[in-house]
Design a protein around this motif. Structure first.
Motif, PDB file in Angstrom:
ATOM      1  N   ASP A   1       2.744  17.918 -25.441  1.00  0.00           N
ATOM      2  CA  ASP A   1       2.843  16.787 -24.535  1.00  0.00           C
ATOM      3  C   ASP A   1       3.207  15.544 -25.349  1.00  0.00           C
ATOM      4  O   ASP A   1       2.539  15.224 -26.340  1.00  0.00           O
ATOM      5  N   ILE A   2       4.263  14.873 -24.947  1.00  0.00           N
ATOM      6  CA  ILE A   2       4.642  13.611 -25.568  1.00  0.00           C
ATOM      7  C   ILE A   2       3.851  12.516 -24.873  1.00  0.00           C
ATOM      8  O   ILE A   2       3.881  12.396 -23.642  1.00  0.00           O
ATOM      9  N   VAL A   3       3.118  11.736 -25.664  1.00  0.00           N
ATOM     10  CA  VAL A   3       2.236  10.712 -25.095  1.00  0.00           C
ATOM     11  C   VAL A   3       2.337   9.406 -25.878  1.00  0.00           C
ATOM     12  O   VAL A   3       2.811   9.381 -27.010  1.00  0.00           O
ATOM     13  N   ASP A   4       1.862   8.360 -25.246  1.00  0.00           N
ATOM     14  CA  ASP A   4       1.660   7.063 -25.887  1.00  0.00           C
ATOM     15  C   ASP A   4       2.929   6.478 -26.509  1.00  0.00           C
ATOM     16  O   ASP A   4       2.874   5.818 -27.550  1.00  0.00           O
ATOM     17  N   VAL A   5       4.060   6.692 -25.870  1.00  0.00           N
ATOM     18  CA  VAL A   5       5.292   6.051 -26.333  1.00  0.00           C
ATOM     19  C   VAL A   5       5.254   4.612 -25.827  1.00  0.00           C
ATOM     20  O   VAL A   5       5.205   4.366 -24.625  1.00  0.00           O
ATOM     21  N   ALA A   6       5.225   3.676 -26.771  1.00  0.00           N
ATOM     22  CA  ALA A   6       5.121   2.264 -26.396  1.00  0.00           C
ATOM     23  C   ALA A   6       5.798   1.396 -27.453  1.00  0.00           C
ATOM     24  O   ALA A   6       5.717   1.688 -28.646  1.00  0.00           O
ATOM     25  N   VAL A   7       6.441   0.333 -26.972  1.00  0.00           N
ATOM     26  CA  VAL A   7       7.093  -0.633 -27.853  1.00  0.00           C
ATOM     27  C   VAL A   7       6.645  -2.028 -27.430  1.00  0.00           C
ATOM     28  O   VAL A   7       6.680  -2.373 -26.242  1.00  0.00           O
ATOM     29  N   ASP A   8       6.225  -2.805 -28.390  1.00  0.00           N
ATOM     30  CA  ASP A   8       5.828  -4.197 -28.174  1.00  0.00           C
ATOM     31  C   ASP A   8       6.906  -4.887 -27.321  1.00  0.00           C
ATOM     32  O   ASP A   8       8.098  -4.787 -27.631  1.00  0.00           O
ATOM     33  N   PRO A   9       6.528  -5.565 -26.235  1.00  0.00           N
ATOM     34  CA  PRO A   9       7.520  -6.209 -25.367  1.00  0.00           C
ATOM     35  C   PRO A   9       8.477  -7.147 -26.108  1.00  0.00           C
ATOM     36  O   PRO A   9       9.640  -7.262 -25.729  1.00  0.00           O
ATOM     37  N   ALA A  10       8.033  -7.781 -27.179  1.00  0.00           N
ATOM     38  CA  ALA A  10       8.900  -8.674 -27.950  1.00  0.00           C
ATOM     39  C   ALA A  10      10.003  -7.907 -28.676  1.00  0.00           C
ATOM     40  O   ALA A  10      10.983  -8.503 -29.113  1.00  0.00           O
ATOM     41  N   TYR A  11       9.863  -6.576 -28.777  1.00  0.00           N
ATOM     42  CA  TYR A  11      10.833  -5.747 -29.492  1.00  0.00           C
ATOM     43  C   TYR A  11      11.591  -4.794 -28.564  1.00  0.00           C
ATOM     44  O   TYR A  11      12.406  -4.018 -29.027  1.00  0.00           O
ATOM     45  N   GLN A  12      11.310  -4.851 -27.278  1.00  0.00           N
ATOM     46  CA  GLN A  12      11.985  -3.962 -26.344  1.00  0.00           C
ATOM     47  C   GLN A  12      13.454  -4.349 -26.207  1.00  0.00           C
ATOM     48  O   GLN A  12      13.830  -5.486 -26.427  1.00  0.00           O
ATOM     49  N   GLY A  13      14.274  -3.354 -25.881  1.00  0.00           N
ATOM     50  CA  GLY A  13      15.700  -3.583 -25.728  1.00  0.00           C
ATOM     51  C   GLY A  13      16.476  -3.515 -27.032  1.00  0.00           C
ATOM     52  O   GLY A  13      17.661  -3.815 -27.066  1.00  0.00           O
ATOM     53  N   GLN A  14      15.808  -3.100 -28.119  1.00  0.00           N
ATOM     54  CA  GLN A  14      16.450  -3.004 -29.424  1.00  0.00           C
ATOM     55  C   GLN A  14      16.652  -1.553 -29.866  1.00  0.00           C
ATOM     56  O   GLN A  14      16.982  -1.293 -31.017  1.00  0.00           O
ATOM     57  N   GLY A  15      16.400  -0.603 -28.975  1.00  0.00           N
ATOM     58  CA  GLY A  15      16.595   0.796 -29.314  1.00  0.00           C
ATOM     59  C   GLY A  15      15.412   1.457 -30.003  1.00  0.00           C
ATOM     60  O   GLY A  15      15.524   2.588 -30.476  1.00  0.00           O
ATOM     61  N   LEU A  16      14.265   0.783 -30.046  1.00  0.00           N
ATOM     62  CA  LEU A  16      13.113   1.363 -30.734  1.00  0.00           C
ATOM     63  C   LEU A  16      12.508   2.529 -29.953  1.00  0.00           C
ATOM     64  O   LEU A  16      12.008   3.483 -30.550  1.00  0.00           O
ATOM     65  N   GLY A  17      12.571   2.481 -28.632  1.00  0.00           N
ATOM     66  CA  GLY A  17      12.112   3.614 -27.824  1.00  0.00           C
ATOM     67  C   GLY A  17      12.928   4.868 -28.130  1.00  0.00           C
ATOM     68  O   GLY A  17      12.378   5.963 -28.256  1.00  0.00           O
ATOM     69  N   ARG A  18      14.228   4.696 -28.262  1.00  0.00           N
ATOM     70  CA  ARG A  18      15.093   5.829 -28.637  1.00  0.00           C
ATOM     71  C   ARG A  18      14.777   6.324 -30.048  1.00  0.00           C
ATOM     72  O   ARG A  18      14.773   7.530 -30.297  1.00  0.00           O
ATOM     73  N   LEU A  19      14.501   5.409 -30.951  1.00  0.00           N
ATOM     74  CA  LEU A  19      14.149   5.792 -32.319  1.00  0.00           C
ATOM     75  C   LEU A  19      12.873   6.642 -32.323  1.00  0.00           C
ATOM     76  O   LEU A  19      12.797   7.671 -33.003  1.00  0.00           O
ATOM     77  N   ILE A  20      11.893   6.229 -31.541  1.00  0.00           N
ATOM     78  CA  ILE A  20      10.643   6.992 -31.424  1.00  0.00           C
ATOM     79  C   ILE A  20      10.929   8.363 -30.833  1.00  0.00           C
ATOM     80  O   ILE A  20      10.487   9.391 -31.361  1.00  0.00           O
ATOM     81  N   MET A  21      11.663   8.400 -29.722  1.00  0.00           N
ATOM     82  CA  MET A  21      11.959   9.681 -29.074  1.00  0.00           C
ATOM     83  C   MET A  21      12.784  10.597 -29.969  1.00  0.00           C
ATOM     84  O   MET A  21      12.573  11.811 -29.986  1.00  0.00           O
ATOM     85  N   ASN A  22      13.731  10.045 -30.724  1.00  0.00           N
ATOM     86  CA  ASN A  22      14.516  10.870 -31.646  1.00  0.00           C
ATOM     87  C   ASN A  22      13.602  11.568 -32.649  1.00  0.00           C
ATOM     88  O   ASN A  22      13.771  12.753 -32.933  1.00  0.00           O
ATOM     89  N   ALA A  23      12.640  10.839 -33.186  1.00  0.00           N
ATOM     90  CA  ALA A  23      11.717  11.422 -34.165  1.00  0.00           C
ATOM     91  C   ALA A  23      10.827  12.482 -33.514  1.00  0.00           C
ATOM     92  O   ALA A  23      10.619  13.566 -34.074  1.00  0.00           O
ATOM     93  N   LEU A  24      10.306  12.184 -32.330  1.00  0.00           N
ATOM     94  CA  LEU A  24       9.437  13.151 -31.645  1.00  0.00           C
ATOM     95  C   LEU A  24      10.207  14.424 -31.302  1.00  0.00           C
ATOM     96  O   LEU A  24       9.717  15.541 -31.513  1.00  0.00           O
ATOM     97  N   MET A  25      11.426  14.265 -30.794  1.00  0.00           N
ATOM     98  CA  MET A  25      12.224  15.437 -30.429  1.00  0.00           C
ATOM     99  C   MET A  25      12.645  16.242 -31.648  1.00  0.00           C
ATOM    100  O   MET A  25      12.694  17.476 -31.601  1.00  0.00           O
TER     101      MET A  25
END
Length: 139
Positions: free
Chosen positions: A67-91
């Motif tokens: 189960d992939i859980v707790d994916v979160a990015v500080d709102p001040a850093y959202q929109g910079q591709g960090l969510g994709r960076l996290i998901m790339n590592a998890l996948m």
């Protein structure tokens, strides 16, 4: 300004609690956070100039269910591709460690992001559910 750096390590309990709070995720009790983080199969964190600004982790039995859980990015850093960076590592971790027919799930508020990684809504074939602890108070 430096570039945020991803590290293959779960966040501290304090950063976990802070990131959940500032991103609008439900709060978790500190004692349970420490136990839960220690039981993670895999985790990543993103730091910028000494501050943790993103996280994600994988939990499960290590063979049949993940189960992939707790994916979160500080709102001040959202929109910079960090969510994709996290998901790339998890996948990438799942591709290397999860058996091909294992069951990989997540609950997410941004289906467009997760669909890019092959996740599909379960409806109408099945429905996702969660246990409502207040239900036991009504019995």
């Amino acid at each position: 300004m430096t570039q945020p750096v991803l590290t293959e390590q779960t966040v501290s309990a304090e950063d976990f609690i802070r990131l959940r709070e500032i991103t609008g995720l439900s709060p978790r009790p500190a004692d349970a956070v420490a136990r839960g983080l220690a039981a993670s199969l895999y985790g990543v964190r993103i730091d910028d100039e000494g501050k943790t600004v993103g996280m994600g982790r994988i939990i499960g039995d290590g063979a049949l269910n993940f189960d992939i859980v707790d994916v979160a990015v500080d709102p001040a850093y959202q929109g910079q591709g960090l969510g994709r960076l996290i998901m790339n590592a998890l996948m990438a971790w799942l591709q290397a460690n999860a058996p091909r027919d294992s069951y990989i799930t997540l609950m997410g508020d941004v289906p467009e992001l997760y669909e890019k990684y092959g996740f599909r809504l379960t409806r109408p074939r099945s429905e996702g559910m969660f246990y409502d602890w207040s239900a036991s108070d009504r019995r």
